[in-house]
Design a protein around this motif. Structure first.
Motif, short mmCIF file in Angstrom:
data_model
loop_
_atom_site.label_atom_id
_atom_site.label_comp_id
_atom_site.label_asym_id
_atom_site.label_seq_id
_atom_site.Cartn_x
_atom_site.Cartn_y
_atom_site.Cartn_z
N ASN A 186 0.83 -1.21 0.00
CA ASN A 186 0.00 0.00 0.00
C ASN A 186 0.86 1.26 0.00
N SER A 187 1.99 1.19 0.73
CA SER A 187 2.89 2.35 0.77
C SER A 187 3.47 2.63 -0.60
N GLN A 188 3.85 1.56 -1.31
CA GLN A 188 4.40 1.75 -2.65
C GLN A 188 3.35 2.32 -3.59
N ALA A 189 2.12 1.82 -3.47
CA ALA A 189 1.05 2.34 -4.32
C ALA A 189 0.75 3.81 -4.02
N GLU A 190 0.73 4.16 -2.72
CA GLU A 190 0.49 5.55 -2.33
C GLU A 190 1.64 6.45 -2.78
N LEU A 191 2.87 5.94 -2.67
CA LEU A 191 4.03 6.70 -3.12
C LEU A 191 3.92 7.02 -4.62
N GLN A 192 3.59 6.02 -5.41
CA GLN A 192 3.45 6.25 -6.85
C GLN A 192 2.32 7.22 -7.15
N LYS A 193 1.22 7.08 -6.39
CA LYS A 193 0.07 7.96 -6.60
C LYS A 193 0.44 9.42 -6.33
N ARG A 194 1.17 9.65 -5.22
CA ARG A 194 1.54 11.04 -4.87
C ARG A 194 2.56 11.60 -5.86
N LEU A 195 3.49 10.76 -6.28
CA LEU A 195 4.46 11.24 -7.27
C LEU A 195 3.77 11.62 -8.57
N ASP A 196 2.80 10.81 -9.00
CA ASP A 196 2.05 11.14 -10.21
C ASP A 196 1.31 12.46 -10.06
N ARG A 197 0.74 12.67 -8.86
CA ARG A 197 0.00 13.90 -8.62
C ARG A 197 0.93 15.12 -8.63
N VAL A 198 2.13 14.95 -8.06
CA VAL A 198 3.10 16.04 -8.05
C VAL A 198 3.56 16.39 -9.46
N LEU A 234 6.79 16.06 -0.94
CA LEU A 234 7.97 15.36 -1.44
C LEU A 234 8.89 14.92 -0.30
N ILE A 235 9.06 15.81 0.68
CA ILE A 235 9.89 15.46 1.84
C ILE A 235 9.26 14.28 2.60
N GLU A 236 7.94 14.34 2.78
CA GLU A 236 7.24 13.27 3.49
C GLU A 236 7.36 11.95 2.72
N LEU A 237 7.22 12.02 1.39
CA LEU A 237 7.33 10.83 0.56
C LEU A 237 8.74 10.24 0.61
N LYS A 238 9.75 11.10 0.60
CA LYS A 238 11.12 10.63 0.67
C LYS A 238 11.38 9.89 1.98
N THR A 239 10.88 10.46 3.08
CA THR A 239 11.03 9.80 4.39
C THR A 239 10.34 8.45 4.41
N LEU A 240 9.09 8.43 3.90
CA LEU A 240 8.33 7.17 3.86
C LEU A 240 9.03 6.13 2.99
N ALA A 241 9.54 6.56 1.83
CA ALA A 241 10.21 5.63 0.92
C ALA A 241 11.49 5.08 1.54
N THR A 242 12.24 5.94 2.22
CA THR A 242 13.49 5.51 2.86
C THR A 242 13.20 4.46 3.94
N CYS A 243 12.18 4.71 4.75
CA CYS A 243 11.80 3.78 5.82
C CYS A 243 11.35 2.44 5.23
N THR A 244 10.53 2.52 4.18
CA THR A 244 10.02 1.30 3.55
C THR A 244 11.15 0.48 2.94
N LEU A 245 12.06 1.13 2.23
CA LEU A 245 13.17 0.42 1.61
C LEU A 245 14.08 -0.22 2.65
N SER A 246 14.26 0.46 3.79
CA SER A 246 15.08 -0.09 4.86
C SER A 246 14.47 -1.38 5.40
N LYS A 247 13.14 -1.36 5.59
CA LYS A 247 12.47 -2.57 6.08
C LYS A 247 12.54 -3.70 5.06
#
Length: 312
Positions: free
Chosen positions: A83-95, A147-160
């Motif tokens: 879900n995080s990956q899907a939300e990340l892609q959705k927000r990036l598309d919106r940006v 974008l800052i929020e998405l970067k933080t979320l993506a970094t945390c997700t990739l780490s896990k």
């Protein structure tokens, strides 16, 4: 009297298939309802970890409540990552869409010297232009924060994800090492050895396939010969005397073991027996155990003859 090691092994065989520490509370194959959703735990194991357990014997495919909770947590975490990956892609598309300004925004942006400037049309009040500039400035600020929020979320997700991949790689490495050492323990000499091997190939698809590959190399020119050579590779004469196909005469039954499926698959790996029927292979298997006593007696006779020759 039954050996303590045999009793311990049998207890393990009837324990939770995921931890081997507790008795099973639920069946891995049956559907259960939790919070209004249907759960089949063997399916969840396969979906989350690509682990396929052998579930041929209904008495040996249970799971305890502790492992059920851990399995639910694993499934929830996997869904969270997806879900995080899907939300990340959705927000990036919106940006990206907002930065392009929609279908007509690109050409307008190119006409402006400043990204936050708004062209003033003839007769448009200056205050209205300022208001539009403020709206655009707020939008850019909001986009930057997103974008800052998405970067933080993506970094945390990739780490896990990296942590999970490392653990899975370590698990696979241990599985492979166990599989490599398995073939060096053959032939099996005691019933506890046989029960340990059965438990290992039930729990590890890697070890099961490794054993099939190893046994398929013995060769032979007929299905019966190939089957006999595989059995000689697997069983010592002493262990063969304690086993048979059905378990008659208080012997250990082989009929329900996953090991028999391994033997059949190994026989069929040989091109001469790839079309052999189950009944043909099991007949050769049954006869090999039936005449184990004769083979043992023949060995004793040869030993006595050699001893007499040396004395003379």
């Amino acid at each position: 009297m039954i050996d303590d090691a045999v009793i311990d092994a049998m207890e393990v065989l009837h324990s939770c298939r995921c931890c081997l520490r507790q008795p099973p509370d639920k069946d891995l194959k049956k559907p259960y309802t939790h919070l209004g959703k249907t759960e089949i735990y063997s399916d969840i194991l396969e979906q989350c970890f690509d682990i396929r357990l052998s579930l041929d014997n209904d008495d040996e495919c249970g799971i305890c409540e502790t492992c059920v909770e851990r399995l639910r947590d694993a499934r929830s975490f996997k869904l969270q990552v997806q879900n995080s990956q899907a939300e990340l892609q959705k927000r990036l598309d919106r940006v990206l869409h907002a930065m392009d300004g929609g279908p007509e925004g690109g050409s307008k942006m190119e006409e402006q010297d400043q990204p936050n400037s708004v062209p003033r049309s003839h007769g448009q009040p200056e205050t209205e232009v300022v208001q539009q500039q403020e709206v655009i400035g707020d939008s850019v600020s909001c986009i930057s924060e997103s974008l800052i929020e998405l970067k933080t979320l993506a970094t945390c997700t990739l780490s896990k994800i990296e942590t999970i991949e490392k653990r899975m790689a370590l698990f696979s490495s241990n599985e492979q090492n166990n599989a490599d050492s398995l073939c060096h323990r053959l032939p099996l000499k005691t019933l506890p050895d046989l029960e340990k091997l059965e438990l290992e190939i039930q729990q590890s698809e890697i070890m099961k396939n490794q054993l099939i590959n190893n046994l398929s190399l013995v060769g032979g020119n007929t299905t019966t010969t190939i089957t006999r050579r595989i059995l000689q590779r697997l069983f010592s004469t002493a262990l063969a005397l304690q086993c048979n196909w059905t378990g008659k005469n208080n012997k250990f039954s082989l009929k329900q073991l996953l090991l028999t499926e391994v033997i059949i698959n190994a026989v069929r790996r040989n091109k001469l027996s790839e079309n052999a029927k189950d009944i043909e292979i099991t007949k050769a298997l049954t006869n090999w155990f039936r005449f184990a006593k004769d083979r043992d007696g023949g060995r004793e006779n040869r030993r006595s003859f050699n001893t007499r020759q040396r004395r003379e």
